[in-house]
Scaffold this motif. Structure first.
Motif, PDB file in Angstrom:
ATOM      1  N   GLY A   1       0.814  -1.203   0.000  1.00 48.44           N
ATOM      2  CA  GLY A   1       0.000   0.000   0.000  1.00 48.44           C
ATOM      3  C   GLY A   1       0.848   1.253   0.000  1.00 48.44           C
ATOM      4  O   GLY A   1       0.448   2.297  -0.518  1.00 48.44           O
ATOM      5  N   THR A   2       2.058   1.158   0.576  1.00 52.05           N
ATOM      6  CA  THR A   2       2.980   2.292   0.572  1.00 52.05           C
ATOM      7  C   THR A   2       3.378   2.656  -0.851  1.00 52.05           C
ATOM      8  O   THR A   2       3.454   3.845  -1.205  1.00 52.05           O
ATOM      9  N   HIS A   3       3.610   1.646  -1.685  1.00 55.79           N
ATOM     10  CA  HIS A   3       3.947   1.874  -3.098  1.00 55.79           C
ATOM     11  C   HIS A   3       2.822   2.627  -3.797  1.00 55.79           C
ATOM     12  O   HIS A   3       3.051   3.649  -4.462  1.00 55.79           O
ATOM     13  N   GLY A   4       1.596   2.139  -3.658  1.00 57.85           N
ATOM     14  CA  GLY A   4       0.469   2.755  -4.346  1.00 57.85           C
ATOM     15  C   GLY A   4       0.166   4.155  -3.861  1.00 57.85           C
ATOM     16  O   GLY A   4      -0.145   5.052  -4.654  1.00 57.85           O
ATOM     17  N   LEU A   5       0.267   4.367  -2.547  1.00 56.61           N
ATOM     18  CA  LEU A   5      -0.045   5.678  -2.003  1.00 56.61           C
ATOM     19  C   LEU A   5       1.031   6.702  -2.368  1.00 56.61           C
ATOM     20  O   LEU A   5       0.722   7.867  -2.670  1.00 56.61           O
ATOM     21  N   PHE A   6       2.293   6.286  -2.354  1.00 57.04           N
ATOM     22  CA  PHE A   6       3.366   7.193  -2.754  1.00 57.04           C
ATOM     23  C   PHE A   6       3.205   7.581  -4.223  1.00 57.04           C
ATOM     24  O   PHE A   6       3.392   8.750  -4.598  1.00 57.04           O
ATOM     25  N   GLN A   7       2.833   6.634  -5.055  1.00 57.34           N
ATOM     26  CA  GLN A   7       2.603   6.922  -6.473  1.00 57.34           C
ATOM     27  C   GLN A   7       1.467   7.917  -6.649  1.00 57.34           C
ATOM     28  O   GLN A   7       1.572   8.870  -7.436  1.00 57.34           O
ATOM     29  N   ALA A   8       0.390   7.715  -5.914  1.00 58.73           N
ATOM     30  CA  ALA A   8      -0.778   8.585  -6.067  1.00 58.73           C
ATOM     31  C   ALA A   8      -0.521   9.995  -5.541  1.00 58.73           C
ATOM     32  O   ALA A   8      -0.907  10.984  -6.182  1.00 58.73           O
ATOM     33  N   ARG A   9       0.142  10.109  -4.399  1.00 53.10           N
ATOM     34  CA  ARG A   9       0.245  11.403  -3.745  1.00 53.10           C
ATOM     35  C   ARG A   9       1.569  12.115  -3.994  1.00 53.10           C
ATOM     36  O   ARG A   9       1.601  13.331  -4.199  1.00 53.10           O
ATOM     37  N   ALA A  10       2.681  11.391  -3.983  1.00 55.64           N
ATOM     38  CA  ALA A  10       3.980  12.042  -4.195  1.00 55.64           C
ATOM     39  C   ALA A  10       4.302  12.210  -5.667  1.00 55.64           C
ATOM     40  O   ALA A  10       5.011  13.152  -6.045  1.00 55.64           O
ATOM     41  N   LEU A  11       3.793  11.300  -6.512  1.00 57.12           N
ATOM     42  CA  LEU A  11       4.061  11.378  -7.948  1.00 57.12           C
ATOM     43  C   LEU A  11       2.857  11.877  -8.729  1.00 57.12           C
ATOM     44  O   LEU A  11       2.861  11.835  -9.961  1.00 57.12           O
ATOM     45  N   CYS A  12       1.832  12.347  -8.015  1.00 55.44           N
ATOM     46  CA  CYS A  12       0.609  12.857  -8.661  1.00 55.44           C
ATOM     47  C   CYS A  12       0.018  11.838  -9.630  1.00 55.44           C
ATOM     48  O   CYS A  12      -0.515  12.205 -10.685  1.00 55.44           O
TER      49      CYS A  12
END
Length: 327
Positions: free
Chosen positions: A190-201
């Motif tokens: 979930g950390t991978h997906g959330l970082f992609q969504a929020r940190a990488l827009c």
């Protein structure tokens, strides 16, 4: 665990109504049940849970505390990543699915299609995604655009150009290392997906990022390499690395402190969740009731803090309690 959903029902309206009803049942259990945490009772059983590896230590500590209180209750937890929780709940192999990110609309809709009601969503603690560098690295703060330019190929957050070398950042212009070696989490996390969504827009990760099955491995790799940078969960921070502050929407550099994470001021703060398969009108088995009562208790929230996470703010707990329907 019963009937399939009628394809003509209004999923969104039904979901909201039933979600409130189910949350009411749980809060009532926590506040008024004879199994409320701290009250004596004799219960037994094996709790099964499948989901977030970020929450593995926390879930096990909660389980150990529950067993101390009720010796005939044990927790069996499979830390296969947040993406495994919805499928396990769907398959009926577990009632409890801890996740380090919220369920996606597709995951929730699939559950509703299978069972005819939504999963119960409980917030259980606060956490944050952090960007870490080697302890001797002079880098102290990044903008959202810089984070995206470092980790992605898309520049979806608005950066003008990708950042691949330490010399491209003012703070490390004279850093005696060339290419930034990146470390992150694997797809199941979930950390991978959330970082992609929020940190990488929502953009795409670079394909040369070294992926790890856990945040502790990310932090260890960065701590061993002065030219490395990675992202991980807040509770895995060690003296071998330091977390980089991030500029918020107002241009304020905010470090991932407990206060900033609990308030949400730190840009990559997040909730940790426990999803429960609870049919409308049903009550949970006593062991599950006691487990959730523990999580929502003061002792349970202090266990979260001791595990490196951030307790829920009192107003969040009160907000959940206010959703109890008047019946």
């Amino acid at each position: 665990m019963n009937t399939l959903a009628n394809s003509s029902f209004n999923k969104q309206g039904f979901s909201v109504a039933i979600q409130r009803l189910l949350l009411g049942w749980v809060i009532l259990l926590l506040l008024g049940s004879p199994l409320a945490w701290g009250q004596p009772a004799t219960i037994s059983g094996t709790l099964g849970a499948v989901g977030s590896d970020t929450m593995a230590g926390l879930m096990l500590r909660w389980g150990e505390t529950l067993t101390t209180r009720y010796p005939q209750v044990t927790l069996q937890f499979q830390a296969a990543g947040s993406a495994s929780a919805p499928s396990a709940l769907m398959a009926g192999t577990t009632r409890l699915g801890p996740m380090s990110r919220p369920m996606t609309a597709a995951e929730r809709d699939n559950f509703i299609e299978r069972y005819g009601y939504p999963p119960l969503e409980l917030k259980v603690a606060r956490d944050a995604l952090i960007v870490v560098v080697h302890r001797h690295n002079p880098l102290r703060v990044l903008t959202r655009q810089q984070v995206d330019a470092i980790f992605s190929t898309s520049n979806a957050c608005g950066a003008e150009a990708p950042i691949r070398r330490w010399a491209q950042l003012p703070a490390t212009h004279d850093w005696a290392f060339g290419t930034i070696a990146l470390h992150g989490r694997n797809l199941a996390s979930g950390t991978h997906g959330l970082f992609q969504a929020r940190a990488l827009c929502g953009g795409d990760f670079r394909n040369d990022i070294s992926e790890h099955p856990g945040s502790s491995a990310v932090v260890a790799a960065v701590g061993e390499s002065p030219n490395a940078m990675g992202y991980a969960g807040y509770n895995h921070l060690t003296p071998a690395v330091h977390a980089v502050s991030l500029y918020d929407s107002n241009g304020v550099a905010t470090p991932p402190s407990e206060a900033a994470i609990q308030s949400g001021d730190y840009p990559l703060s997040r909730y940790l969740y426990l999803y429960v398969n609870l049919p409308p009108g049903d009550s949970l088995p006593p062991a599950e009731q006691a487990f959730i009562a523990l999580i929502m208790s003061e002792q349970g929230q202090q266990i979260a803090r001791a595990s490196g996470f951030v307790p829920l703010a009192p107003e969040v707990l009160k907000q959940q309690a206010r959703q109890v329907p008047v019946i």
